[in-house]
Design a protein around this motif. Sequence first.
Motif, mmCIF file in Angstrom:
data_model
loop_
_atom_site.group_PDB
_atom_site.id
_atom_site.type_symbol
_atom_site.label_atom_id
_atom_site.label_comp_id
_atom_site.label_asym_id
_atom_site.label_seq_id
_atom_site.Cartn_x
_atom_site.Cartn_y
_atom_site.Cartn_z
ATOM 1 N N ILE B 75 43.940 93.302 50.816
ATOM 2 C CA ILE B 75 44.857 92.217 51.222
ATOM 3 C C ILE B 75 45.757 91.849 50.036
ATOM 4 O O ILE B 75 46.979 91.737 50.158
ATOM 5 N N ILE B 76 45.135 91.677 48.875
ATOM 6 C CA ILE B 76 45.916 91.235 47.708
ATOM 7 C C ILE B 76 46.868 92.342 47.242
ATOM 8 O O ILE B 76 48.067 92.120 47.091
ATOM 9 N N ASP B 77 46.307 93.526 47.009
ATOM 10 C CA ASP B 77 47.118 94.579 46.389
ATOM 11 C C ASP B 77 48.140 95.191 47.346
ATOM 12 O O ASP B 77 49.220 95.594 46.922
ATOM 13 N N ASP B 78 47.792 95.255 48.628
ATOM 14 C CA ASP B 78 48.705 95.935 49.562
ATOM 15 C C ASP B 78 49.566 94.976 50.386
ATOM 16 O O ASP B 78 50.698 95.300 50.712
ATOM 17 N N SER B 79 48.991 93.808 50.769
ATOM 18 C CA SER B 79 49.752 92.934 51.685
ATOM 19 C C SER B 79 50.401 91.744 50.967
ATOM 20 O O SER B 79 51.487 91.322 51.352
ATOM 21 N N PHE B 80 49.724 91.171 49.988
ATOM 22 C CA PHE B 80 50.214 89.922 49.388
ATOM 23 C C PHE B 80 51.060 90.139 48.128
ATOM 24 O O PHE B 80 51.957 89.357 47.840
ATOM 25 N N SER B 81 50.733 91.176 47.377
ATOM 26 C CA SER B 81 51.342 91.353 46.066
ATOM 27 C C SER B 81 52.868 91.347 46.161
ATOM 28 O O SER B 81 53.457 92.015 47.014
ATOM 29 N N GLN B 169 38.411 81.407 59.918
ATOM 30 C CA GLN B 169 38.081 82.053 61.194
ATOM 31 C C GLN B 169 38.545 83.510 61.251
ATOM 32 O O GLN B 169 38.183 84.241 62.153
ATOM 33 N N ILE B 170 39.371 83.895 60.287
ATOM 34 C CA ILE B 170 39.701 85.328 60.177
ATOM 35 C C ILE B 170 39.701 85.671 58.684
ATOM 36 O O ILE B 170 40.721 85.603 58.015
ATOM 37 N N ASP B 171 38.523 85.949 58.184
ATOM 38 C CA ASP B 171 38.391 86.188 56.751
ATOM 39 C C ASP B 171 37.774 87.568 56.499
ATOM 40 O O ASP B 171 37.327 88.257 57.421
ATOM 41 N N ALA B 172 37.771 87.943 55.228
ATOM 42 C CA ALA B 172 37.272 89.272 54.864
ATOM 43 C C ALA B 172 35.771 89.390 55.139
ATOM 44 O O ALA B 172 35.274 90.474 55.469
ATOM 45 N N ASP B 173 35.059 88.295 55.019
ATOM 46 C CA ASP B 173 33.616 88.286 55.271
ATOM 47 C C ASP B 173 33.339 88.725 56.714
ATOM 48 O O ASP B 173 32.600 89.676 56.981
ATOM 49 N N ARG B 174 33.986 88.063 57.644
ATOM 50 C CA ARG B 174 33.771 88.405 59.068
ATOM 51 C C ARG B 174 34.279 89.807 59.389
ATOM 52 O O ARG B 174 33.646 90.534 60.149
ATOM 53 N N VAL B 200 49.642 93.035 58.887
ATOM 54 C CA VAL B 200 50.461 91.893 59.348
ATOM 55 C C VAL B 200 49.981 90.560 58.777
ATOM 56 O O VAL B 200 50.455 89.507 59.182
ATOM 57 N N MET B 201 49.042 90.618 57.849
ATOM 58 C CA MET B 201 48.559 89.376 57.237
ATOM 59 C C MET B 201 49.530 88.947 56.132
ATOM 60 O O MET B 201 49.970 89.773 55.341
ATOM 61 N N ARG B 202 49.863 87.660 56.120
ATOM 62 C CA ARG B 202 50.815 87.154 55.134
ATOM 63 C C ARG B 202 50.263 85.894 54.451
ATOM 64 O O ARG B 202 49.572 85.106 55.098
ATOM 65 N N PRO B 203 50.598 85.706 53.189
ATOM 66 C CA PRO B 203 50.149 84.477 52.519
ATOM 67 C C PRO B 203 50.982 83.281 52.968
ATOM 68 O O PRO B 203 52.190 83.419 53.139
ATOM 69 N N ALA B 204 50.338 82.146 53.184
ATOM 70 C CA ALA B 204 51.067 80.903 53.476
ATOM 71 C C ALA B 204 50.464 79.818 52.588
ATOM 72 O O ALA B 204 49.584 80.095 51.778
ATOM 73 N N ASP B 206 48.368 77.161 52.872
ATOM 74 C CA ASP B 206 46.945 76.803 52.859
ATOM 75 C C ASP B 206 46.034 77.905 53.348
ATOM 76 O O ASP B 206 44.818 77.771 53.297
ATOM 77 N N GLN B 207 46.596 78.962 53.917
ATOM 78 C CA GLN B 207 45.745 79.991 54.505
ATOM 79 C C GLN B 207 46.545 81.279 54.733
ATOM 80 O O GLN B 207 47.780 81.252 54.701
ATOM 81 N N ALA B 208 45.816 82.355 54.973
ATOM 82 C CA ALA B 208 46.488 83.594 55.356
ATOM 83 C C ALA B 208 46.859 83.463 56.831
ATOM 84 O O ALA B 208 46.067 82.962 57.631
ATOM 85 N N VAL B 209 48.064 83.902 57.174
ATOM 86 C CA VAL B 209 48.508 83.837 58.579
ATOM 87 C C VAL B 209 48.807 85.251 59.057
ATOM 88 O O VAL B 209 48.887 86.187 58.255
ATOM 89 N N ILE B 210 48.967 85.390 60.366
ATOM 90 C CA ILE B 210 49.174 86.717 60.952
ATOM 91 C C ILE B 210 50.541 86.768 61.628
ATOM 92 O O ILE B 210 50.860 85.861 62.413
ATOM 93 N N LYS B 211 51.310 87.785 61.341
ATOM 94 C CA LYS B 211 52.610 87.913 62.013
ATOM 95 C C LYS B 211 52.390 88.019 63.517
ATOM 96 O O LYS B 211 51.423 88.643 63.958
ATOM 97 N N MET B 212 53.289 87.419 64.264
ATOM 98 C CA MET B 212 53.174 87.401 65.726
ATOM 99 C C MET B 212 52.920 88.803 66.297
ATOM 100 O O MET B 212 52.165 88.980 67.259
ATOM 101 N N SER B 213 53.523 89.796 65.668
ATOM 102 C CA SER B 213 53.385 91.164 66.190
ATOM 103 C C SER B 213 51.942 91.675 66.097
ATOM 104 O O SER B 213 51.602 92.676 66.722
#
Lengths: 168, 437
Positions: B75-81, B169-174, B200-204, B206-213
């Motif tokens: 998530i960090i290296d590929d989606s958020f960085s 409710q949608i975390d790496a643990d689950r 499609v996960m994006r940083p916001a 207070d939390q990671a959010v998911i693009k509508m797509s």
Amino acid sequence: MLREHAKIVQFVSMANGVTGRKKLQKMIYIAKKMDFPFQEKYELHIYGPYSEELTLRVEELCEMGFLDEAQEDKGSYMQYSYEVTEEGSRFIRDTGDAPSGLGDCIVRMKEKSSRFLELVSTLLYFDHLPKEEQIANLHIVKNKLNFSEAEIEDAFSFMEELSGCIRQ
Amino acid sequence: MQYANEKLKEEKVFKDPVHRYIHVHDQVIWDLIATKEFQRLRRIHQLGTTYLVFHGAEHSRFNHSLGVYEIVRRIIDDSFSGRPQWNDSERLVTLCAALLHDLGHGPFSHAFEKVFDLDHEYYTQQILLGDTEVNAVLRRVDEGFPRKVADVIGKTYPDKLVVSLISSQIDADRMDYLQRDAYFTGVSYGHFDMERILRVMRPAEDQAVIKMSGMHAVEDYIMSRYQMYWQVYFHPVSRSAEVILVKILQRAKFLSEEGYTFKQDPVHFRSFFGKSIDLQEYLDLDEYILMTYFQMWEKEDDEILADLCDRFINRRLFQYIDFNPAREYRKLGELEMLFRKAGIDPDYYLVVDSSSDLPYDFYRPGEEEERLPIHLLMPDGELRELSRESDIVDAISGKRRTDHKLYFPENLLREGRKKKVFRQQILDILGRTEGRE
């Protein structure tokens, strides 16, 4: 068997009813932190310590007909309140006496608002830490509620008050 | 070079059946994996007693912790960085928290926590902050670094986006445990398109959010979770094993409090049977040790303890029937009385167990619900709560499903020679009269 259920009914009965799911959650948590023997497991959620087990137990007690749940539409949200039914009163008849001091604590907690009990229970969640760290953590997890210094001091005094009524 | 930024000369990889490879570049992560507290997780089953039902479920918290680390790393290296809402200085603390989030689990986590009133999150923090090898590695980064990692685990870290990657409710643990538990149990539920969710996960704020797509991939994830809970996590037979496990620990604790002399002094339990638990003793107790005690206790003079241990080790589990506390609580009182008359202690042999799950929940300001919802990022930048957009999620939002079972040792009721009349009455009430199943 169903001893833990009986304790919750007894609690609501001693409180003469409780208004608000959040309030009930926080009252039981505070009582547990005051060493009253409640077994429900709590975790930190949006409104502070919250027990899924307690939610489930209260639902079951309503299904059993021991607690009556009333809903009130508050416009933007629903408020729930709980009272013990006649059947519930019969159910706890043989439960035995409540621990000494619990009634006094319940009366004092019930007088307080949900917001205040949320503050107290969140501080208690961090009670293994020094006071400054308790407060610092409170501000982090409740940053949107803007608790004032006076409210926080009131919360600590309230905890002292509750501990005092247990020692009596 | 500062230890925090030190990279391994060559990337190390762990072969993993769920993520194919787990990639380690950071020296800190490599050193943490080598600590004895992290290696201890190899000796704790990820799914507790489930291996008694799904024989493949022998995987450990060690496997799962590496998996959570790998998901967060991706998530960090590929989606958020490089995205403005993500602060790259949080990378290491997030990876460490992901790797170490389950460090404080005791043997057979949930049963153990229940009997001794423990909280694994608290012990995770104690291990991070106490006199441990993990703490020594983290302190090499910075004296205050162990505290930062502990704050992420305790959800008191100021950057809530970091916390949400490990606990929401949608975390790496689950995302890891659903796929890993599905793989090891062999069930066909639990699979969802994680690749799509990560893309499609994006940083916001207070939390990671998911693009509508990516909404359909999230729907699939929520349904997978729902099915795994009911098909695997709440399986009535593994709950039977867990019931027995709880009763073994309760009995041993009771005997210790009553001054019973065990054939072998239960030294590993000393602080658990007492009031305050020593961190080192906590760490010393793993499932290997616990099973050794159960084997010894099988030969104890106390009949209840010996019988319960025999049941657990040799998989002679309690039978069960569906039970509705609302309608049948009087029956329970009657059964309790008959058990006593039959000479069987109902405190250990008649158990109601309830499982309940809420697949997804949301709250809106002012409401009394307690969970942070999943947010979808709309094309215009607006955030919308998932159940408002998804009919499937809306259909199960806030709907708790509960299952109650009544557990009892059928063989003891059938085979006991004494007080047969009462035993027969019990079997009749339970609907287990001979010839009826």
